[in-house]
Design a protein around this motif. Structure first.
Motif, PDB file in Angstrom:
ATOM      1  N   LEU A 119       1.358  -9.849   0.837  1.00 22.09           N
ATOM      2  CA  LEU A 119       2.253 -10.117   1.952  1.00 22.09           C
ATOM      3  C   LEU A 119       1.961  -9.159   3.085  1.00 22.09           C
ATOM      4  CD1 LEU A 119       5.616 -10.754   0.071  1.00 22.09           C
ATOM      5  CD2 LEU A 119       4.205 -12.429   1.233  1.00 22.09           C
ATOM      6  N   LYS A 120       1.475  -9.708   4.195  1.00 19.28           N
ATOM      7  CA  LYS A 120       1.141  -8.878   5.345  1.00 19.28           C
ATOM      8  C   LYS A 120       2.330  -8.690   6.275  1.00 19.28           C
ATOM      9  CE  LYS A 120      -3.647 -10.474   5.419  1.00 19.28           C
ATOM     10  NZ  LYS A 120      -4.696 -11.128   6.225  1.00 19.28           N
ATOM     11  N   SER A 121       3.229  -9.642   6.283  1.00 17.15           N
ATOM     12  CA  SER A 121       4.371  -9.586   7.194  1.00 17.15           C
ATOM     13  C   SER A 121       5.541 -10.296   6.553  1.00 17.15           C
ATOM     14  CB  SER A 121       4.011 -10.231   8.537  1.00 17.15           C
ATOM     15  OG  SER A 121       3.652 -11.584   8.343  1.00 17.15           O
ATOM     16  N   GLU A 122       6.691 -10.125   7.159  1.00 16.47           N
ATOM     17  CA  GLU A 122       7.888 -10.776   6.681  1.00 16.47           C
ATOM     18  C   GLU A 122       8.110 -12.070   7.446  1.00 16.47           C
ATOM     19  OE1 GLU A 122       9.534  -9.760   4.142  1.00 16.47           O
ATOM     20  OE2 GLU A 122       8.402  -7.910   3.856  1.00 16.47           O
ATOM     21  N   TRP A 123       9.090 -12.848   6.950  1.00 12.39           N
ATOM     22  CA  TRP A 123       9.405 -14.100   7.633  1.00 12.39           C
ATOM     23  C   TRP A 123       9.971 -13.852   9.026  1.00 12.39           C
ATOM     24  CZ3 TRP A 123       7.762 -18.724   6.647  1.00 12.39           C
ATOM     25  CH2 TRP A 123       7.370 -19.069   5.353  1.00 12.39           C
ATOM     26  N   SER A 124      10.559 -12.701   9.237  1.00 15.74           N
ATOM     27  CA  SER A 124      11.083 -12.396  10.579  1.00 15.74           C
ATOM     28  C   SER A 124       9.955 -12.337  11.606  1.00 15.74           C
ATOM     29  CB  SER A 124      11.842 -11.070  10.552  1.00 15.74           C
ATOM     30  OG  SER A 124      11.000 -10.012  10.115  1.00 15.74           O
ATOM     31  N   SER A 125       8.795 -11.820  11.198  1.00 14.35           N
ATOM     32  CA  SER A 125       7.657 -11.792  12.102  1.00 14.35           C
ATOM     33  C   SER A 125       7.161 -13.201  12.416  1.00 14.35           C
ATOM     34  CB  SER A 125       6.524 -10.966  11.483  1.00 14.35           C
ATOM     35  OG  SER A 125       5.380 -10.964  12.307  1.00 14.35           O
ATOM     36  N   VAL A 126       7.184 -14.087  11.428  1.00 15.97           N
ATOM     37  CA  VAL A 126       6.774 -15.474  11.657  1.00 15.97           C
ATOM     38  C   VAL A 126       7.744 -16.167  12.612  1.00 15.97           C
ATOM     39  CG1 VAL A 126       6.337 -17.683  10.521  1.00 15.97           C
ATOM     40  CG2 VAL A 126       5.670 -15.566   9.401  1.00 15.97           C
ATOM     41  N   ILE A 127       9.031 -15.910  12.461  1.00  7.93           N
ATOM     42  CA  ILE A 127      10.030 -16.502  13.359  1.00  7.93           C
ATOM     43  C   ILE A 127       9.838 -15.994  14.781  1.00  7.93           C
ATOM     44  CG2 ILE A 127      12.487 -16.722  13.829  1.00  7.93           C
ATOM     45  CD1 ILE A 127      11.498 -18.305  11.425  1.00  7.93           C
ATOM     46  N   ARG A 128       9.517 -14.715  14.934  1.00 10.80           N
ATOM     47  CA  ARG A 128       9.258 -14.182  16.287  1.00 10.80           C
ATOM     48  C   ARG A 128       8.011 -14.827  16.889  1.00 10.80           C
ATOM     49  NH1 ARG A 128      10.639  -9.212  13.797  1.00 10.80           N
ATOM     50  NH2 ARG A 128       8.419  -8.675  13.628  1.00 10.80           N
ATOM     51  N   CYS A 129       6.989 -15.020  16.072  1.00  6.95           N
ATOM     52  CA  CYS A 129       5.781 -15.699  16.564  1.00  6.95           C
ATOM     53  C   CYS A 129       6.101 -17.119  17.006  1.00  6.95           C
ATOM     54  CB  CYS A 129       4.724 -15.708  15.457  1.00  6.95           C
ATOM     55  SG  CYS A 129       3.174 -16.518  15.892  1.00  6.95           S
ATOM     56  N   LEU A 130       6.927 -17.810  16.244  1.00  7.85           N
ATOM     57  CA  LEU A 130       7.326 -19.169  16.612  1.00  7.85           C
ATOM     58  C   LEU A 130       8.115 -19.189  17.910  1.00  7.85           C
ATOM     59  CD1 LEU A 130       7.479 -22.158  15.785  1.00  7.85           C
ATOM     60  CD2 LEU A 130       9.525 -21.605  14.464  1.00  7.85           C
ATOM     61  N   ALA A 131       9.006 -18.204  18.087  1.00  8.77           N
ATOM     62  CA  ALA A 131       9.791 -18.133  19.318  1.00  8.77           C
ATOM     63  C   ALA A 131       8.905 -17.860  20.532  1.00  8.77           C
ATOM     64  CB  ALA A 131      10.862 -17.052  19.186  1.00  8.77           C
ATOM     65  N   VAL A 132       7.899 -17.002  20.375  1.00  9.05           N
ATOM     66  CA  VAL A 132       6.985 -16.722  21.483  1.00  9.05           C
ATOM     67  C   VAL A 132       6.175 -17.964  21.839  1.00  9.05           C
ATOM     68  CG1 VAL A 132       4.992 -15.345  22.188  1.00  9.05           C
ATOM     69  CG2 VAL A 132       6.883 -14.267  20.981  1.00  9.05           C
ATOM     70  N   PHE A 133       5.750 -18.715  20.833  1.00  4.61           N
ATOM     71  CA  PHE A 133       4.990 -19.942  21.095  1.00  4.61           C
ATOM     72  C   PHE A 133       5.825 -20.962  21.862  1.00  4.61           C
ATOM     73  CE2 PHE A 133       3.984 -24.246  19.358  1.00  4.61           C
ATOM     74  CZ  PHE A 133       2.862 -24.464  20.133  1.00  4.61           C
TER      75      PHE A 133
END
Length: 289
Positions: A119-133
């Motif tokens: 695990l390189k990152s948490e789901w919170s990081s994925v959600i932030r990436c989605l919000a930026v996109f």
């Protein structure tokens, strides 16, 4: 193997593999059943991840396409466009299939380059990436509409009075400009032309990759799919399936490859996190056993 002698001094060798053969056959059938169960579990996990990625791709395509069509950045023919979805039926289907393919391909590339499955990152990081996109796509839609409106305002003011009516009607019909929105948009124009907008969105897309990915395989896959998707979009627009208002890169907008690149990074991170989460669950179960 059993050996026995008779009265004549001869030795008879008898193989006692009757029970052993049965036992070996049972072991073989048990091992084959175990392999079959493992393959079925892998197929179920793969199907589950594919379904989740497909649903995410469909949802994102509907949301982001709505942002584009509301500001008349993209236009669909009346016979193919849906009034409810405001796009053709094949758009969410293609985006869902592409999301499933990219999300499954990302972890495979990680294994090919030898990166450890952790695990390189948490789901919170994925959600932030989605919000930026989503923010990048929204910025492209809003800024494109404002630039288009500003162009109509310039034509409206610069032309002589005798040419005013015909030129204003031509420009506004072609770019879908309306008088009430022109007055409100004069104070919100941030980009003079589409080149500045494209460079800004390109920088934001690279920043998205640097902040949430930083892998060479992610960069390569993002660039490759962005180029391929841009070529496919050019062909679709050329064949009249839909169109972009005020195209500045052949038949499309110049910032579209940036949107494709950011989408690949976002969906790839989601697919990677799903695969890593599944691997973590398997490890926890093995430790408990």
């Amino acid at each position: 193997v059993m050996a026995s002698g008779d009265d004549g001094g001869n030795v008879k060798i008898q193989s006692g593999n009757g029970r052993a053969g049965i036992h070996d056959s049972g072991c073989f059938s048990g091992g084959g059943l175990l392999i079959l169960m493992m393959m079925m579990m892998m197929m179920m996990n793969l199907l589950l991840r594919s379904s989740l990625l497909f649903s995410i791709g469909v949802g994102l395509s509907l949301l982001l396409n709505l942002l584009q069509t509301q500001r008349n950045v993209t236009l669909f023919p009346a016979e193919t466009g849906s009034q409810t979805l405001r796009c053709a039926w094949w758009v969410p289907a293609c985006c869902g299939a592409a999301a499933a393919l990219i999300g499954l391909l990302y972890p495979c590339l990680d294994r090919c380059v030898g990166e450890p499955l952790r695990l390189k990152s948490e789901w919170s990081s994925v959600i932030r990436c989605l919000a930026v996109f989503v923010g990048i796509n929204h910025a492209s839609a809003v800024s494109s509409a404002q630039t288009r409106h500003a162009r109509c305002i310039h034509v409206f003011i610069s032309k002589p009075q005798k040419e005013l009516n015909c030129v204003y009607k031509l420009e506004c019909d072609r770019r879908r400009c309306f008088v009430p929105s022109l007055t409100l948009s004069t104070q919100k124009v941030d980009f003079v032309n589409n080149v500045q907008l494209s460079l800004t969105l390109g920088a934001l897309s690279i920043g998205l990759w640097w902040s949430f990915d930083r892998s060479r395989q992610g960069l390569g896959l993002g660039v490759a799919i962005a180029l391929l998707a841009t070529m496919v979009t050019q062909l679709l627009v050329y064949n009249g399936l839909f169109q972009y208002t005020s195209p500045d890169f052949l038949y499309i907008r110049s910032w579209l490859p940036c949107i494709f690149f950011a989408g690949v990074i976002t969906v790839g991170n989601i697919g990677r996190q799903l695969a890593l989460y599944q691997h973590k669950v398997k490890q926890d179960k093995s430790h408990q056993d």
